[in-house]
Design an enzyme around this catalytic site. Structure first.
Site, short mmCIF file in Angstrom:
data_model
loop_
_atom_site.label_atom_id
_atom_site.label_comp_id
_atom_site.label_asym_id
_atom_site.label_seq_id
_atom_site.Cartn_x
_atom_site.Cartn_y
_atom_site.Cartn_z
CB SER A 228 42.16 61.03 44.83
OG SER A 228 43.07 60.18 45.46
CG ASP A 454 45.64 64.61 50.75
OD1 ASP A 454 45.73 63.39 50.97
OD2 ASP A 454 44.86 65.09 49.90
CG HIS A 484 42.37 61.95 50.07
ND1 HIS A 484 43.51 62.42 49.45
CD2 HIS A 484 41.82 61.04 49.22
CE1 HIS A 484 43.64 61.81 48.28
NE2 HIS A 484 42.64 60.97 48.12
#
Length: 515
Positions: A228, A454, A484
């Site tokens: 991320s 995602d 995610h």
């Protein structure tokens, strides 16, 4: 509400959640402190996480019985004055489990946010990285401003309860004024309580910390696994220190070409897609979907619930009520991982019956609130790092002009994500740039893993990262899945490709697709 935009690592949500040589070689400013590169870390048994890290128990032993170890590394407070004041950065490691002759070095993890405590998060993966541990010391850290690393502190727990309960998508002048005032009060509290650290929490500062960490750990190159926001940090590192890039993997990839507005709009589309996928999955089950007769009915009922809560909240986690904003936060939390979709179904069923406790508990997790009512510093750190990084500042009039575009992207999430753009208005520190520079000519290959489903870092960002890194650097791998991130899905194709690169240096063919 700015924390709706936090880019969390998949594993977090599934649980609820030589420096001078390098700098000279990169044409950097050449500042350094040789003493810091030669510091020796004192590794000891890890204590229990403190409040800023999110509390909880000390990490349990590893699967083979080895203990997690923690240490403190000193870094310059200001990298432009490296012989000045220092700050303490907290580290955690698990020593490599395999033959010492096969050890590659340290593999450093960043789990996103910005604002996620790596010291608390890494042990939560359990045996998820045991294969990688056969040849690496697994290492993570609390970035500056996060957890135990000189944490940014803003409002107290009672103030944060009120902050997260307010209407994040105002419908009239009074609600808009309340949102603007509370955002200013939060930002003013950050300046009052954390004035010294605020100018020094940019991602470029954290990237320089990473390179110092590499040297102190004794590694010639940086081996790194970023999730991320951790992909943005890794990209900035590669830009600053391309010749020190070792084996690096990015998962749940941030689009480095987007400014904050574009990122928020992309998330509106991403979370809407995830909700669409949830609704389709729910109605496809053989026993039927308990929260709607069709996918559209599921979404319509959720929209109606949120409108009803805007007018009249229902009991949540005593003594607080489930507001529209809290419910939206709980829904967002479940969309980070397909494993949490059942909690969304359960939470919606309860809410339709007048019980908002599960959706509120999920919202609390999203906001970093523990069961005893204490908050970690992830919301404060997220705001501080994001606002120090990003130059744009948006006011209420600008947001109102953009609302139609955000609503078109997502009828459910658009308003809140648009209003979240005001989080850096009147921030005490100027933002550095419109978007990060991750160009890294000459760097070793970086494996970039994008997930088509995602919600928080939409799939298109992986291709943008590959292009921005430059020719011959980024290698794209696609996972056709939900949630995610990809590695934590335990998909054998994804894990085989990632492990093959990190352990054996085998770069998968560009364009590989895993299903």
């Amino acid at each position: 509400m700015p924390t709706l935009l936090r880019l969390r690592a998949a594993a977090l949500t599934a649980t609820a959640v030589l420096l001078s040589t390098v700098l000279a070689g990169c044409g950097d400013d050449g500042t350094e402190d040789q003493d810091l590169t030669r510091q020796e870390l004192s590794w000891k048994a890890c204590p229990a996480p403190d409040e800023a890290q999110g509390e909880g128990a000390a990490p349990s032993p590893l699967p083979d019985g080895d203990e997690w170890q923690c240490a403190t590394m000193k870094a310059p407070l200001d990298w432009n004055d490296p012989k000045g004041d220092t700050i303490d950065l907290e580290l955690i490691r698990a020593r490599a489990s395999g033959d010492k002759s096969e050890r590659i070095g340290s593999l450093i993890f960043n789990f996103g946010g910005p604002g996620v405590s790596g010291v608390k998060t890494l042990p939560g993966f359990g045996d998820g990285f045991e294969t990688l541990r056969t040849r690496y010391d697994l290492v993570s850290f609390d970035p500056r401003g996060v957890g135990r690393s000189d944490p940014v502190l803003c409002e107290n727990d009672q103030q944060l309860d009120a902050y997260f309960q307010q209407d994040a998508s105002p419908d009239d002048t009074a609600e808009r004024t309340e949102l603007l005032d509370s955002t200013k009060e939060f930002n003013d509290a950050c300046e009052k309580n954390s004035e010294q650290i605020l100018p020094h929490v940019r991602t470029t500062d954290a990237a320089r910390d990473l390179d110092l960490m590499r040297q102190v750990l004794g590694d010639r190159e940086l081996h790194y696994f970023g999730f991320s926001y951790g992909t943005e940090l890794g990209g900035v590192y590669a830009h600053l220190f391309p010749q020190r890039v070792g084996r690096v993997v990015f998962d749940a990839v941030v689009d480095p070409t987007r400014d904050p507005e574009q990122s928020s709009l992309g998330q509106a589309k991403g979370f809407q897609l995830a909700l669409d996928n949830y609704a389709e999955d729910c109605v496809s089950k053989s026993g039927g979907c308990p929260v709607g007769d069709s996918a559209q009915d599921v979404k319509d009922r959720i929209a109606t619930l949120l409108k009803d809560l805007d007018r009249k909240p229902i009991p949540g986690v005593f003594p607080r009520e489930l507001t529209q904003s809290a419910a939206l936060g709980g829904i967002i939390q479940t969309l980070y991982s397909q494993e949490l979709w059942q909690y969304l179904t359960d939470g919606l069923q309860q809410a339709y019956d007048g019980d908002g406790s599960l959706l509120m508990a999920l919202s609390d997790t999203n906001n970093g609130r523990s069961e005893n009512g204490e908050y970690d510093n992830s919301a404060a750190a997220y705001t501080a790092i994001s606002c120090a990084d990003a130059k744009p500042r948006y006011d209420a009039a600008y947001v109102e002009r953009k609302l139609p575009e955000f609503r078109a992207a997502s009828p459910l999430f658009g308003d809140a994500l648009a209003w979240g753009m005001i989080g850096c208005t009147d921030w005490a520190v100027a933002g550095a740039a419109d978007h990060p520079d991750v160009s890294a000519p000459g760097a070793a290959p970086i494996l970039v893993v994008g997930n088509t489903g995602d919600p928080a870092t939409p799939y298109e960002g992986a291709r943008k990262m590959v292009d921005a890194l430059g020719k011959g650097v980024g290698v794209e791998l696609t996972y056709r899945g939900q949630g995610h991130g990809a590695y934590d899905s335990k998909n054998k194709c994804v894990q085989g490709a990632v492990n093959g690169y990190l352990l054996d240096g085998k770069v998968p063919p560009a364009g590989t697709v895993c299903t």
